[in-house]
Scaffold this motif. Structure first.
Motif, PDB file in Angstrom:
ATOM      1  N   PHE A  86      10.682   9.005   5.965  1.00 52.72           N
ATOM      2  CA  PHE A  86       9.703  10.025   6.346  1.00 52.72           C
ATOM      3  C   PHE A  86       8.625  10.155   5.279  1.00 52.72           C
ATOM      4  O   PHE A  86       7.425  10.233   5.593  1.00 52.72           O
ATOM      5  CB  PHE A  86      10.411  11.363   6.553  1.00 52.72           C
ATOM      6  N   SER A  87       9.044  10.176   3.971  1.00 54.26           N
ATOM      7  CA  SER A  87       8.049  10.358   2.916  1.00 54.26           C
ATOM      8  C   SER A  87       7.124   9.157   2.827  1.00 54.26           C
ATOM      9  O   SER A  87       5.922   9.303   2.595  1.00 54.26           O
ATOM     10  CB  SER A  87       8.739  10.592   1.572  1.00 54.26           C
ATOM     11  N   LEU A  88       7.674   7.979   3.035  1.00 51.37           N
ATOM     12  CA  LEU A  88       6.820   6.787   2.982  1.00 51.37           C
ATOM     13  C   LEU A  88       5.842   6.778   4.151  1.00 51.37           C
ATOM     14  O   LEU A  88       4.674   6.442   3.986  1.00 51.37           O
ATOM     15  CB  LEU A  88       7.687   5.526   3.002  1.00 51.37           C
ATOM     16  N   ALA A  89       6.337   7.153   5.322  1.00 48.95           N
ATOM     17  CA  ALA A  89       5.445   7.169   6.487  1.00 48.95           C
ATOM     18  C   ALA A  89       4.326   8.187   6.308  1.00 48.95           C
ATOM     19  O   ALA A  89       3.176   7.944   6.684  1.00 48.95           O
ATOM     20  CB  ALA A  89       6.251   7.500   7.746  1.00 48.95           C
ATOM     21  N   THR A 124      14.336   2.437  -3.033  1.00 49.15           N
ATOM     22  CA  THR A 124      14.938   2.176  -1.721  1.00 49.15           C
ATOM     23  C   THR A 124      14.110   1.189  -0.902  1.00 49.15           C
ATOM     24  O   THR A 124      14.645   0.244  -0.311  1.00 49.15           O
ATOM     25  CB  THR A 124      15.091   3.497  -0.946  1.00 49.15           C
ATOM     26  N   GLN A 125      12.794   1.410  -0.872  1.00 52.71           N
ATOM     27  CA  GLN A 125      11.933   0.605  -0.021  1.00 52.71           C
ATOM     28  C   GLN A 125      11.418  -0.658  -0.714  1.00 52.71           C
ATOM     29  O   GLN A 125      11.094  -1.634  -0.053  1.00 52.71           O
ATOM     30  CB  GLN A 125      10.750   1.462   0.454  1.00 52.71           C
ATOM     31  N   PHE A 126      11.334  -0.625  -2.030  1.00 52.78           N
ATOM     32  CA  PHE A 126      10.854  -1.788  -2.784  1.00 52.78           C
ATOM     33  C   PHE A 126      11.811  -2.092  -3.932  1.00 52.78           C
ATOM     34  O   PHE A 126      11.462  -1.981  -5.110  1.00 52.78           O
ATOM     35  CB  PHE A 126       9.439  -1.537  -3.337  1.00 52.78           C
ATOM     36  N   PRO A 127      13.066  -2.461  -3.612  1.00 50.98           N
ATOM     37  CA  PRO A 127      14.009  -2.788  -4.688  1.00 50.98           C
ATOM     38  C   PRO A 127      13.491  -3.972  -5.496  1.00 50.98           C
ATOM     39  O   PRO A 127      12.965  -4.932  -4.923  1.00 50.98           O
ATOM     40  CB  PRO A 127      15.297  -3.140  -3.930  1.00 50.98           C
ATOM     41  N   MET A 142       0.824  -1.206   0.000  1.00 48.82           N
ATOM     42  CA  MET A 142       0.000   0.000   0.000  1.00 48.82           C
ATOM     43  C   MET A 142       0.863   1.263   0.000  1.00 48.82           C
ATOM     44  O   MET A 142       0.463   2.288  -0.555  1.00 48.82           O
ATOM     45  CB  MET A 142      -0.934   0.005   1.205  1.00 48.82           C
ATOM     46  N   MET A 143       2.032   1.193   0.606  1.00 47.49           N
ATOM     47  CA  MET A 143       2.926   2.353   0.587  1.00 47.49           C
ATOM     48  C   MET A 143       3.395   2.640  -0.841  1.00 47.49           C
ATOM     49  O   MET A 143       3.457   3.795  -1.257  1.00 47.49           O
ATOM     50  CB  MET A 143       4.118   2.102   1.515  1.00 47.49           C
TER      51      MET A 143
END
Length: 564
Positions: free
Chosen positions: A115-118, A176-179, A77-78
């Motif tokens: 921070f941006s993902l949160a 970065t978060q979903f390589p 969802m992020m």
């Protein structure tokens, strides 16, 4: 269960939202008559779009492959929120505080990935109403707005730059978060619409840009020059020098292989000589300077002589072409060498014999060097195709290494030669048919390019990929390709002997997986699958038959997983 099911169902829309993001970039790509600043912004934004496109391709969003990954099922969802917001940034310039922060406010939310993902995740305070509103905006995009006027207005307000930086940060967050699976550095060049296009204005803009990726700029320069050489009125526009205007003294010293000599060249008004490789192309007739054959050879040499061509092409610098016209026409390609000697891959990988027990052989070279060589050659073929060229003669004796002595050879530094049949990736009539070649050379060629000339298929990129696969097989197998050809012909003697299509079938179904080649034991299972992908050619369907994307994802990217 209902919550989980709804989440998976929602994530299933990621492919549609991803496609919407790519469409959102197009409004900026089609804007024309912009200032230089606006063009630079377009180039930056296209680089970001191509990175996002490659991210979605590697995840298989459009094919729903992302739903098979546990990371995406738990935290997707992020990523979905990112895609929606990227679309929002691309399509809306006006502040809409009742729906989401302004672009100026949003810039700080992408300052760090966490921070941006949160901020954009469900747990970070984005309510379902906000998500519904964003999805509503996604479904009602303003597709008819004037891109040119919007761009000019946004530039004046400074908001376009903020939007580009915000979108860029959001895309980098996704990496970065979903390589993507099988992580290695994705290459957005393959998806870059400027490079894919045939627009000289776009290609020149990128090649001359000070902010564009250097490799992308170099490839655009080569492709632009390729297009110029095909224009009828082009003499004052070409940026490469005329290879026929070669002034100096050429000395041939030693034949390396048939039609290939070592020598030296001293340019006029220069006191020193440089080592060169001289490649012959003979035509058993008089070829006029205005013929399509002569022009094609000149154009090939032009591109090989370009100073700003990318190093990844792995080509030598072509000093020029010397032509002798009589009852036959002889072309001599003169290439500058990095050392005084060259060695072909065929020579370096020759199979041990009773006469050559202590000499060079297939097990001399370290595994890490073989992997490095395979990656370099694959990248070179990929970039050659991206620049709009076909080689048509990829094989082990057209791969050379510059060194003073054989012991100094570095397998990770190959150069591709043998461009005498090379042509642009366009009309078949621009090149002559390959007449006859050595039996071993034939074994490297795709079955559809063999047989009587009237029965041969028009040359395609996938045929170069097949030849690349044969070279990769030659690098890893305990038997050379020539030896494999002889072995197959002997086994198949009662069924007609040598046949190119049957040889490929035998390799794919028997030899590659057996001790005949010993490929798996010597190079690993990933390398085996890479060779099979090249020889079968069945890796482009899921990428809309884009050979370059398939070659990157299923060959080069997988080779990057091969490490010692």
């Amino acid at each position: 269960m209902d919550i989980a099911a709804n989440t998976i169902q929602t994530l299933g829309f990621a492919g549609q939202i991803f496609t919407g993001c790519l469409n959102g970039f197009q409004a900026w790509q089609t804007a024309s008559d912009l200032s230089r600043d606006a063009i630079e912004l377009q180039i930056k934004l296209e680089w970001t779009r191509s990175r996002l496109d490659m991210w979605g391709t590697l995840w298989g969003l459009e094919q729903q492959d992302h739903l098979k990954d546990s990371r995406f099922r738990h935290f997707g969802m992020m990523a979905l929120n990112h895609l929606v917001y990227i679309n929002y940034c691309l399509e809306e310039f006006k502040s809409m505080d009742d729906i989401f922060p302004t672009l100026g406010d949003a810039g700080m939310y992408a300052s760090t990935p966490a921070f941006s993902l949160a901020r954009l995740s469900q747990s970070g305070g984005v309510t379902p109403d906000e998500m519904d509103a964003l999805r509503y905006k996604l479904e009602h995009l303003q597709t008819n707005a004037g891109a040119k006027e919007r761009a000019k207005w946004a530039l004046q307000e400074g908001r376009a730059l903020k939007m580009v930086e915000t979108v860029k940060a959001m895309v980098e967050d996704l990496y970065t978060q979903f390589p993507p699976p099988a992580s290695s550095e994705p290459n957005p060049i393959i998806k870059n619409s400027y490079l894919i296009s045939d627009s000289l204005d776009n290609l020149d803009a990128v090649s001359e840009s000070s902010t564009a990726d250097t490799t992308l700029a170099a490839l655009c320069a080569v492709k632009a020059e390729r297009i110029r050489t095909g224009l009828e009125k082009r003499t004052d526009k070409l940026k490469s020098h005329d290879p026929y205007m070669i002034a100096g003294q050429l000395t041939q010293e030693r034949e390396v292989t048939e039609g290939r000599w070592l020598g030296s060249f001293r340019q006029d008004n220069v006191s020193y000589r440089v080592p060169v490789l001289i490649e012959y192309k003979r035509m058993p007739r008089l070829v006029m300077a205005t013929s399509s054959l002569d022009i094609r050879i000149q154009n090939v040499a032009r591109l090989l002589s370009m100073k700003n061509k990318p190093a990844e092409l792995r080509t030598l610098n072509c000093i020029g072409v010397m032509v002798a016209r009589n009852n036959e026409t002889v072309y001599r390609f003169v290439h500058e060498l990095k050392a005084k000697n060259v060695f072909t891959l065929t020579h370096l990988l020759k199979t041990p014999t009773r006469e050559n027990v202590a000499g060079s052989h297939r097990d001399k070279w370290a595994l890490d060097q073989k992997f490095a060589l395979a990656k370099q050659l694959t990248r070179a073929v990929l970039y050659l195709h991206l620049a709009g060229w076909l080689h048509k003669g990829i094989r082990s004796n057209n791969i050379v290494f510059c060194a003073g002595d054989e012991s100094d050879v570095d397998l990770s530094e190959p150069y591709i030669v043998g461009f005498e049949y090379s042509r642009v990736d366009l009309a078949r009539l621009e090149t002559e048919t390959v007449d006859q070649t050595d039996d071993t050379d034939d074994a490297f060629r795709h079955p559809d390019t063999q047989g009587p000339p009237t029965e041969r298929a028009e040359f395609q990129r996938i045929f170069d990929v097949y030849s690349l696969g044969m070279v990769l097989l030659d690098i890893g197998s305990k038997r050379s390709v020539g030896n494999l050809r002889v072995k197959f012909a002997a086994q198949n003697a009662t069924r007609g002997g040598w046949a190119a299509a049957a040889f490929r079938k035998w390799l794919l179904e028997t030899a590659i997986d057996s001790d005949v080649t010993g490929l798996a034991a010597r190079m690993g299972s990933v390398y085996v699958e890479v060779v099979k992908a090249c020889l079968s050619g069945k890796f482009t369907e899921r990428y809309k038959n884009d050979v370059s994307v398939g070659l990157y994802v299923n060959v080069l990217r997988r080779l990057q997983q091969c490490n010692v």
